[in-house]
Design an enzyme around this catalytic site. Structure first.
Site, mmCIF file in Angstrom:
data_model
loop_
_atom_site.group_PDB
_atom_site.id
_atom_site.type_symbol
_atom_site.label_atom_id
_atom_site.label_comp_id
_atom_site.label_asym_id
_atom_site.label_seq_id
_atom_site.Cartn_x
_atom_site.Cartn_y
_atom_site.Cartn_z
ATOM 1 N N GLU A 143 -19.450 9.596 18.368
ATOM 2 C CA GLU A 143 -19.619 10.736 17.461
ATOM 3 C C GLU A 143 -19.705 10.306 15.997
ATOM 4 O O GLU A 143 -20.314 11.002 15.186
ATOM 5 C CB GLU A 143 -18.460 11.721 17.627
ATOM 6 N N ASN A 161 -13.739 27.250 14.635
ATOM 7 C CA ASN A 161 -13.058 26.051 15.131
ATOM 8 C C ASN A 161 -12.034 25.543 14.111
ATOM 9 O O ASN A 161 -10.960 25.072 14.494
ATOM 10 C CB ASN A 161 -14.062 24.960 15.459
ATOM 11 N N GLU A 180 -20.461 15.058 8.585
ATOM 12 C CA GLU A 180 -21.800 15.203 9.155
ATOM 13 C C GLU A 180 -22.846 14.733 8.147
ATOM 14 O O GLU A 180 -22.792 15.069 6.960
ATOM 15 C CB GLU A 180 -22.027 16.667 9.514
#
Length: 352
Positions: free
Chosen positions: A205, A252, A214
């Site tokens: 990831e 989240n 990100e």
């Protein structure tokens, strides 16, 4: 997922006074199945395998009471001391001493959410009731690292030679207390396999623990779900992917923050500025979220479902069932490398 489940046991109708068939860690049980364990009958709430009745922490087994003609558990042998009887599911702090059903005393070497002293690595014995504390007949497990984690700092550095300095080993070990069952459930092999599986997925990831946030900034404004009653108090573009499993979306951040006792909805930047918080969010997902899969990655590893099932829980149809074999193989290769570093085997069902 490959391989057929063996020996699925149907439900049985044992009476309160009769013991059902003894529970077996190697058998799979359907919801409603009855078993006996340590003098009590138990009923499965859903499908399960290798989750000890009254001790797994998952709540899968319902206690149906004592069996074998007794209405109460056999009393522990009198030892002349006042330590309380152990209670399944009860939290015990480090240093607590309890009397188990075998009459022996066990001491909590770490905080423990109520796992069975016989199977938990957090207990060792015996403690005498005459004022002395003799050396244990079975020594306590030796931690492979001072932190008690199955991965030492040297092994961590070997796994991630080019990691970002933000992702510290100290941050990881500080986060472990949030989910004490992680990499401390089951045999030494299972514990190492789970740690390797978690770190292999994290490796994929983050590009080897290189990326903290990100990389595609064009996506940042997409992660605010305004339909949620709490909205996006930190801003429209504040909930982009951060941390080892790239936590994203306002809902989240709220769910993880609520679970961890950290206000991440209003302070999402904590995931990219506090290493322990970042690792805790990754452990939150691993231990509590099924994602697009059928179970949490933690349950997949401790219940023998294999590394492939963790991939399904993290990226589901985006990678599994032949959708993106190169990405799957990247994760599998990291897992195989990491279990080798930890001196164990990968087990089966590596792909999804």
């Amino acid at each position: 997922m490959t391989g057929a489940l063996a020996a699925v046991i149907p439900a049985s109708a044992a009476s309160a006074a009769d013991c059902a068939t003894a529970w077996s860690s190697t058998k799979a049980y359907q919801g409603g199945a009855s078993v006996s364990y340590k003098g009590r009958n138990w009923s499965a709430k859903w499908w399960t395998q290798n989750e000890t009745p009254g001790a797994s922490g998952s709540g899968v087994w319902a206690d149906k009471g004592a069996c074998g003609g007794s209405t109460t558990p056999a009393p522990a042998p009198s030892t002349g001391c006042s330590h309380p009887n152990w209670v399944a599911g009860k939290f015990y702090a480090t240093g607590a001493i309890v009397r188990y059903t075998d009459g022996k005393l066990y001491r909590a070497e770490h905080d423990n959410p109520g796992y069975d002293p016989v199977i938990s690595t957090w207990y060792w014995e015996p403690y005498a009731c005459n004022g002395s504390t003799p050396a244990p007949t079975t020594p306590p497990p030796t931690d492979p690292a001072p932190s008690g984690f199955v991965v030492s700092e040297a092994q961590f550095n070997q796994m991630f030679p080019n990691r970002n300095s933000f992702y510290t080993y100290k941050g990881l070990t500080a986060a472990l207390s949030a989910y004490p069952g992680f990499a401390k459930t089951g045999s030494d092999t299972v514990r190492k396999q789970e740690a390797a599986a978690f770190l292999a997925n994290v490796n994929h990831e983050t590009g080897g623990l290189v990326h903290v946030v990100e990389q595609n900034t064009a996506n940042y404004s997409h992660y605010c779900d305004r339909s949620q009653s709490y909205g996006c108090p930190a801003g429209q573009s504040a909930y982009y992917g951060r941390g080892p499993i790239q936590l994203s979306w306002n809902f989240n951040y709220k769910a993880a923050g609520d679970a961890l006792g950290i206000n991440l909805l209003n302070n999402p930047n904590l995931v990219q500025t506090d290493a322990a918080v970042a690792w805790k969010t990754a452990l939150w997902y691993w231990n509590t979220q099924s994602g697009p899969g059928t179970m949490t990655p933690h349950n997949a590893m401790v219940n023998g479902r294999g590394f492939g099932e963790t991939i399904r829980s993290i990226n589901g149809s985006l990678e599994c069932n032949g959708r993106n074999p190169a990405q799957v193989q990247s994760r599998v290769a990291s897992y195989q490398k990491f279990v080798q570093i930890l001196g164990t085997t990968p087990g089966g069902n590596l792909s999804c």
